[in-house]
Design an enzyme around this catalytic site. Structure first.
Site, PDB file in Angstrom:
ATOM      1  N   ARG A 181       0.827  -1.223   0.000  1.00 43.81           N
ATOM      2  CA  ARG A 181       0.000   0.000   0.000  1.00 43.81           C
ATOM      3  C   ARG A 181       0.857   1.267   0.000  1.00 43.81           C
ATOM      4  O   ARG A 181       0.553   2.242   0.703  1.00 43.81           O
ATOM      5  CB  ARG A 181      -0.955   0.022   1.205  1.00 43.81           C
ATOM      6  CG  ARG A 181      -1.861  -1.166   1.312  1.00 43.81           C
ATOM      7  CD  ARG A 181      -2.843  -1.296   0.163  1.00 43.81           C
ATOM      8  NE  ARG A 181      -3.614  -2.508   0.315  1.00 43.81           N
ATOM      9  CZ  ARG A 181      -3.264  -3.677  -0.237  1.00 43.81           C
ATOM     10  NH1 ARG A 181      -2.199  -3.775  -1.015  1.00 43.81           N
ATOM     11  NH2 ARG A 181      -4.006  -4.746  -0.037  1.00 43.81           N
ATOM     12  N   SER A 238     -10.520  -0.525   4.130  1.00 45.17           N
ATOM     13  CA  SER A 238      -9.686  -0.863   5.292  1.00 45.17           C
ATOM     14  C   SER A 238      -9.113   0.416   5.889  1.00 45.17           C
ATOM     15  O   SER A 238      -8.514   1.218   5.181  1.00 45.17           O
ATOM     16  CB  SER A 238      -8.531  -1.776   4.884  1.00 45.17           C
ATOM     17  OG  SER A 238      -9.033  -2.988   4.401  1.00 45.17           O
ATOM     18  N   GLU A 281      -4.304   3.163   6.781  1.00 44.42           N
ATOM     19  CA  GLU A 281      -4.202   2.981   5.327  1.00 44.42           C
ATOM     20  C   GLU A 281      -4.889   4.161   4.636  1.00 44.42           C
ATOM     21  O   GLU A 281      -4.489   4.584   3.565  1.00 44.42           O
ATOM     22  CB  GLU A 281      -4.866   1.657   4.917  1.00 44.42           C
ATOM     23  CG  GLU A 281      -4.740   1.367   3.437  1.00 44.42           C
ATOM     24  CD  GLU A 281      -5.166  -0.053   3.063  1.00 44.42           C
ATOM     25  OE1 GLU A 281      -4.947  -0.990   3.852  1.00 44.42           O
ATOM     26  OE2 GLU A 281      -5.720  -0.206   1.966  1.00 44.42           O
TER      27      GLU A 281
END
Ligand SMILES: Cc1cc2nc3c(=O)[nH]c(=O)nc-3n(C[C@H](O)[C@H](O)[C@H](O)COP(=O)(O)OP(=O)(O)OC[C@H]3O[C@@H](n4cnc5c(N)ncnc54)[C@H](O)[C@@H]3O)c2cc1C
Length: 217
Positions: A73, A129, A199
């Protein structure tokens, strides 16, 4: 800018194999490149051959995949480190490395991924998320083990279905969501000594919301 999921399904329809994992993942191709988005054990960088960007000087440049410095990510396009991040650099196209496969089988796989999302992820409005998975474990599991499923501030609730999602159960403000995030981070830090890194990205001025979140603790 094309939506990632639509492109992924189109690839399956055309018999292009290896991009089925992206079916059902919200967002654009550019966002997925910048985030190195991923699912089902795959991430965007696995498919990227080259990426073409327009920089702040207006010039278009094509780079090979290594230029992105992608990891979980993360790419230089959205690095939290100002020394690394490239501000004002926009992905305008990407070339993907894909194999050939049977279209019907690929579409069946795509449907499986879409069904998996419906079964495992909440249907209520959310931002996906909230936390990155720390090495060797899952953020959702840590939050669930801390007994925080269902924890709520205002209209923002840790999903009873999946603890790494914060859902809007009605009238949630950004400040409500932040208060839930800070609470979960605090409880997991105290109980397990693990720092949960977000995130999701925070854009704009959060000074008042941070103050509110501290008061809610
Ligand atoms: C229900 C739900 C499920 C999700 N599931 C997943 C999942 O399984 N896996 C996963 O990785 N993510 C998941 N997400 C998060 C999100 O969908 C992805 O991270 C997606 O890649 C974000 O794309 P976006 O176009 O919305 O980008 P944005 O959220 O708009 O932007 C994200 C970042 O990318 C940058 N950016 C966007 N477009 C460009 C561009 N063209 N050029 C340069 N930089 C750009 C932005 O500046 C920002 O820093 C989920 C979200 C939701 C709501």
């Amino acid at each position: 800018q094309r939506m990632l999921s639509n492109v992924a399904r189109w690839c399956c329809e055309q018999g292009w194999a290896g991009f089925d994992w992206a079916v059902g993942l919200p967002g654009t191709i550019g966002g997925a490149v910048a985030n190195n988005a991923g699912a089902h054990g795959w991430e965007m960088i696995d498919n990227i051959e080259t990426v073409t960007v327009v920089g702040p000087d207006g010039a278009e440049r094509t780079h090979d995949r290594d230029w992105l410095q992608a990891r979980y990510r993360h790419t230089i396009l959205r690095s939290p480190d100002p020394a690394e991040r490239l501000p004002g650099t926009i992905v305008v196209s990407v070339s993907l490395r894909l194999g050939r496969g049977d279209a019907a089988a690929l579409l069946a796989l795509a449907d499986e991924h879409a069904d998996w999302r419906k079964e495992h992820q909440p249907r209520k409005p959310c931002a996906g998320s909230i936390f990155k998975n720390p090495p060797g474990t899952w953020a959702g599991l840590l939050i669930e083990e801390a007994g925080l499923k269902g924890f709520r501030v205002g209209g923002a609730q840790i999903s009873p279905q999946h603890a790494n999602f914060i859902v809007n159960v009605g009238g949630a403000t950004a400040a409500d969501v932040l208060a839930v995030i800070r609470h979960a981070q605090g409880v997991v830090r105290e109980g397990r000594g693990i720092e949960l890194e977000t995130e999701v990205e925070f854009v704009g001025d959060w000074t008042n919301a941070e103050r509110g979140a501290r008061n809610a603790e």
